[in-house]
Design a protein around this motif. Sequence first.
Motif, PDB file in Angstrom:
ATOM      1  N   GLU A  79      87.586 -28.265  75.031  1.00 49.82           N
ATOM      2  CA  GLU A  79      88.970 -27.973  75.401  1.00 49.82           C
ATOM      3  C   GLU A  79      89.325 -26.490  75.312  1.00 49.82           C
ATOM      4  O   GLU A  79      90.240 -26.030  76.000  1.00 49.82           O
ATOM      5  CB  GLU A  79      89.924 -28.770  74.506  1.00 49.82           C
ATOM      6  N   HIS A  80      88.637 -25.727  74.447  1.00 45.06           N
ATOM      7  CA  HIS A  80      89.012 -24.318  74.252  1.00 45.06           C
ATOM      8  C   HIS A  80      88.104 -23.383  75.068  1.00 45.06           C
ATOM      9  O   HIS A  80      87.089 -23.805  75.618  1.00 45.06           O
ATOM     10  CB  HIS A  80      88.965 -23.944  72.767  1.00 45.06           C
ATOM     11  N   ASP A 129      83.186 -28.731  65.717  1.00 48.15           N
ATOM     12  CA  ASP A 129      84.153 -28.161  66.661  1.00 48.15           C
ATOM     13  C   ASP A 129      84.637 -29.276  67.596  1.00 48.15           C
ATOM     14  O   ASP A 129      84.231 -29.345  68.755  1.00 48.15           O
ATOM     15  CB  ASP A 129      83.471 -27.033  67.450  1.00 48.15           C
ATOM     16  N   THR A 159      84.511 -21.633  66.098  1.00 50.40           N
ATOM     17  CA  THR A 159      84.049 -22.635  67.044  1.00 50.40           C
ATOM     18  C   THR A 159      82.529 -22.597  67.148  1.00 50.40           C
ATOM     19  O   THR A 159      81.875 -21.685  66.622  1.00 50.40           O
ATOM     20  CB  THR A 159      84.630 -22.372  68.433  1.00 50.40           C
ATOM     21  N   ASP A 197      89.286 -21.405  69.063  1.00 47.34           N
ATOM     22  CA  ASP A 197      90.227 -22.496  68.806  1.00 47.34           C
ATOM     23  C   ASP A 197      91.381 -21.935  67.984  1.00 47.34           C
ATOM     24  O   ASP A 197      91.284 -21.797  66.764  1.00 47.34           O
ATOM     25  CB  ASP A 197      89.513 -23.628  68.062  1.00 47.34           C
ATOM     26  N   TYR A 198      92.495 -21.629  68.653  1.00 49.95           N
ATOM     27  CA  TYR A 198      93.614 -20.979  67.974  1.00 49.95           C
ATOM     28  C   TYR A 198      94.288 -21.912  66.962  1.00 49.95           C
ATOM     29  O   TYR A 198      94.839 -21.448  65.963  1.00 49.95           O
ATOM     30  CB  TYR A 198      94.628 -20.489  69.012  1.00 49.95           C
ATOM     31  N   LYS A 237      79.490 -25.142  79.072  1.00 51.98           N
ATOM     32  CA  LYS A 237      79.603 -25.713  77.729  1.00 51.98           C
ATOM     33  C   LYS A 237      78.277 -26.334  77.293  1.00 51.98           C
ATOM     34  O   LYS A 237      77.873 -26.207  76.121  1.00 51.98           O
ATOM     35  CB  LYS A 237      80.706 -26.770  77.688  1.00 51.98           C
ATOM     36  N   GLU A 265      81.417 -17.804  76.870  1.00 56.49           N
ATOM     37  CA  GLU A 265      82.102 -18.861  77.618  1.00 56.49           C
ATOM     38  C   GLU A 265      82.187 -18.510  79.104  1.00 56.49           C
ATOM     39  O   GLU A 265      82.147 -19.399  79.961  1.00 56.49           O
ATOM     40  CB  GLU A 265      83.512 -19.074  77.050  1.00 56.49           C
ATOM     41  N   ALA A 316      92.641 -24.124  65.086  1.00 54.64           N
ATOM     42  CA  ALA A 316      91.779 -24.071  63.902  1.00 54.64           C
ATOM     43  C   ALA A 316      91.938 -22.744  63.165  1.00 54.64           C
ATOM     44  O   ALA A 316      91.931 -22.701  61.930  1.00 54.64           O
ATOM     45  CB  ALA A 316      90.323 -24.269  64.307  1.00 54.64           C
ATOM     46  N   ARG A 335      87.219 -29.792  69.264  1.00 52.86           N
ATOM     47  CA  ARG A 335      87.904 -29.379  70.502  1.00 52.86           C
ATOM     48  C   ARG A 335      86.993 -28.505  71.372  1.00 52.86           C
ATOM     49  O   ARG A 335      87.481 -27.737  72.203  1.00 52.86           O
ATOM     50  CB  ARG A 335      89.200 -28.638  70.157  1.00 52.86           C
ATOM     51  N   PHE A 336      85.695 -28.617  71.188  1.00 51.52           N
ATOM     52  CA  PHE A 336      84.721 -27.759  71.871  1.00 51.52           C
ATOM     53  C   PHE A 336      84.927 -27.730  73.384  1.00 51.52           C
ATOM     54  O   PHE A 336      84.867 -26.671  74.009  1.00 51.52           O
ATOM     55  CB  PHE A 336      83.299 -28.244  71.550  1.00 51.52           C
ATOM     56  N   TYR A 383      87.040 -38.386  65.579  1.00 55.93           N
ATOM     57  CA  TYR A 383      87.064 -37.558  66.781  1.00 55.93           C
ATOM     58  C   TYR A 383      86.165 -38.037  67.929  1.00 55.93           C
ATOM     59  O   TYR A 383      86.368 -37.626  69.068  1.00 55.93           O
ATOM     60  CB  TYR A 383      86.651 -36.123  66.433  1.00 55.93           C
TER      61      TYR A 383
END
Length: 242
Positions: free
Chosen positions: A86-87, A81, A114, A91-92, A150, A145, A94, A83-84, A226
């Motif tokens: 960031e979302h 993940d 995610t 994760d729209y 996180k 969340e 993905a 973008r862990f 990444y």
Amino acid sequence: MTANKKKHKALKIARNIFLIFFAVCVAAAGAITLRGYYMYTSALEQLPVRRAAGEVRAKEGFTPLSELPDTYLDAVIAAEDHRFYEHGGVDYIAIGRAVYNDIRTMSFAEGGSTITQQLAKNLYFTQEKELTRKVAEVFMAWNLEHSFSKEEILELYVNSIYYGSGCYSIGDASRTYFHKEPSDMTDYECTMLAGVPNAPSVYDPSVNPDLASQRQRQVVGLMVKYAGLSQDKAELLTCGVN
């Protein structure tokens, strides 16, 4: 009947069919969303998120995030993940990619979940790829969340995901496969274990060492893409050198 009238009638029929199809799809989506929400609330009533997290932390062999190598954590995020941070649990981007690829291949091969969604699944739901469960998973991911940082979510995830050979935490996996505590894992071992949960029965190092090594190389490649891992370091890691 003139040609223009026939054409107009055909267009009207086509429009009506489309509107009916669209209405059916909307109704079906609404019904699935409602069932998913009820599944989510029912699961939450039986096990509130704070209690679920407490059960994970109370497990023998639980490993705090502070005792895990940075290489392992970077590898997990790059592999599962990227973008862990960031979302907000979903994760729209993905999901959109997964939906496109699933429609293209006429399968549910790609999920787009995610780390937070995977944690929701591990704590509350089955592994079955079923739409109602996926919707419930999304609601639960939003709750997680909202309830945890996180870092807490990542800590719970690595201590509840399956690593093969009966290991349901990074501590169990490290001790089973390498006979050492997680804090003592080498970079090569970190990147290997980070890739196992993607398909534990396939990448289990004790059962399929060649496939586990192949997956380790994929994880290293994702870290280059990444996580800012240098190509020189990546080449050493794929050769088993720290």
